[in-house]
Scaffold this active site. Structure first.
Site, PDB file in Angstrom:
ATOM      1  N   GLU A 125      40.611  35.706  32.364  1.00 13.62           N
ATOM      2  CA  GLU A 125      41.827  35.895  33.163  1.00 13.62           C
ATOM      3  C   GLU A 125      43.124  35.566  32.435  1.00 13.62           C
ATOM      4  O   GLU A 125      44.146  36.245  32.649  1.00 13.62           O
ATOM      5  CB  GLU A 125      41.738  35.065  34.450  1.00 13.62           C
ATOM      6  N   ALA A 143      36.919  41.656  38.232  1.00 12.20           N
ATOM      7  CA  ALA A 143      37.529  42.187  39.451  1.00 12.20           C
ATOM      8  C   ALA A 143      38.198  43.517  39.139  1.00 12.20           C
ATOM      9  O   ALA A 143      38.529  43.817  37.992  1.00 12.20           O
ATOM     10  CB  ALA A 143      38.549  41.192  40.001  1.00 12.20           C
ATOM     11  N   GLY A 167      35.702  37.450  37.951  1.00 16.50           N
ATOM     12  CA  GLY A 167      35.125  37.300  39.278  1.00 16.50           C
ATOM     13  C   GLY A 167      33.612  37.457  39.291  1.00 16.50           C
ATOM     14  O   GLY A 167      32.939  36.906  40.169  1.00 16.50           O
ATOM     15  N   GLU A 213      32.328  34.113  38.304  1.00 20.31           N
ATOM     16  CA  GLU A 213      32.605  33.216  39.429  1.00 20.31           C
ATOM     17  C   GLU A 213      31.605  33.438  40.561  1.00 20.31           C
ATOM     18  O   GLU A 213      31.164  32.486  41.215  1.00 20.31           O
ATOM     19  CB  GLU A 213      34.041  33.420  39.912  1.00 20.31           C
TER      20      GLU A 213
END
Length: 260
Positions: A135, A66, A112, A115
């Site tokens: 993360e 991200a 992300g 994900e």
């Protein structure tokens, strides 16, 4: 429809959505999440499209995480809202899309990015791909479904290790773990996914949509997967696709599914 962060192309019954922020290694930001939602929504309504391939531009990254600059100064409330909105708009949306989505992981798929790949119905990786959820090295946890989908795919113990160490794994290890279905060279990635998509597109889109619902139901706490399967199986008998599929089988010809 034009997009700032995506390139959407179509070939026969297959659509390809390419995430296009190469200077940022295709990092996920708010605009991209919204545009991906809109692109998938439009393609799902297109009766000619039977399969969607999702990939990243260039050879370095699918999505390398991200865009941290967008949320580095967020409050607790803002952080929770970011995760909730992202999951609803994109990650859960893709997972429950009636049109199959294949993630063609062409490089880094981190945070992300991984994900997003896990929200797709299955994954194919290039041999240079690297995957991970880093993360916790930033003092946060995966917020777009990573703590839920990763254990479903590779098991609790391996998922715990990968999340807690913030490590990256190779495409070969991802294949061994069951995180991806196939590993091919960078050059073979899209043609291989297109071949898989071609096989899928030969089958009933109504049946495939119902199969997606039934499989997903088995992973939801508030759903009974077996009951969903029984209901969807029964409903199949009332579709034009069932009539065409069984007629074609008995007549020894290729089925031409109307998608109804």
């Amino acid at each position: 429809m034009s997009y700032n962060t995506l390139i959407v192309s179509k070939k026969a019954a297959i659509a390809k959505v390419t995430i296009d922020r190469p200077k940022k290694l295709n990092a996920l930001n708010k605009e991209m999440i919204q545009e991906l939602h809109e692109a998938f929504k439009v393609l799902e309504k297109d009766s000619e499209i039977k399969v969607i391939i999702l990939t990243g531009s260039g050879e370095k990254a699918f999505v390398a995480g991200a865009d941290i600059s967008e949320f580095a100064d967020f409050s607790v409330k803002e952080g929770g809202k970011l995760a909730a909105q992202g999951q609803k708009l994109l990650f859960d949306f893709v997972e429950n899309l009636s049109t199959p989505v294949i993630a063609a992981v062409n490089g880094f798929a981190l945070g992300g990015g991984l994900e997003l790949a896990m929200a797709c119905h299955f994954r194919v990786a290039s041999d240079n791909a690297k995957m991970g959820l880093p993360e916790v090295s930033l003092g946060v946890i995966p917020g777009y479904g990573g703590t839920q989908r990763l254990p479903q795919l590779i098991g609790k113990g391996r998922a715990m290790e990968l999340i807690m160490t913030a490590s990256m794994i190779s495409s070969d290890m991802a294949l061994n773990y069951g995180l991806v279905n196939h590993v091919v060279t960078q050059e073979e990635l899209i043609p291989f996914c297109e071949k898989l998509a071609g096989k899928i597109s030969n089958n009933s889109p109504v049946a495939i949509s119902n199969a997606i619902k039934a499989v997903n139901a088995g992973f939801m706490n508030n759903k009974n997967g077996f009951a969903t399967e029984i209901e969807a199986f029964g409903a199949s008998f009332g579709t034009d696709d069932f009539i065409e599929g069984t007629s074609a089988f008995l007549e020894k010809r290729k089925a031409e599914f109307p998608g109804k």
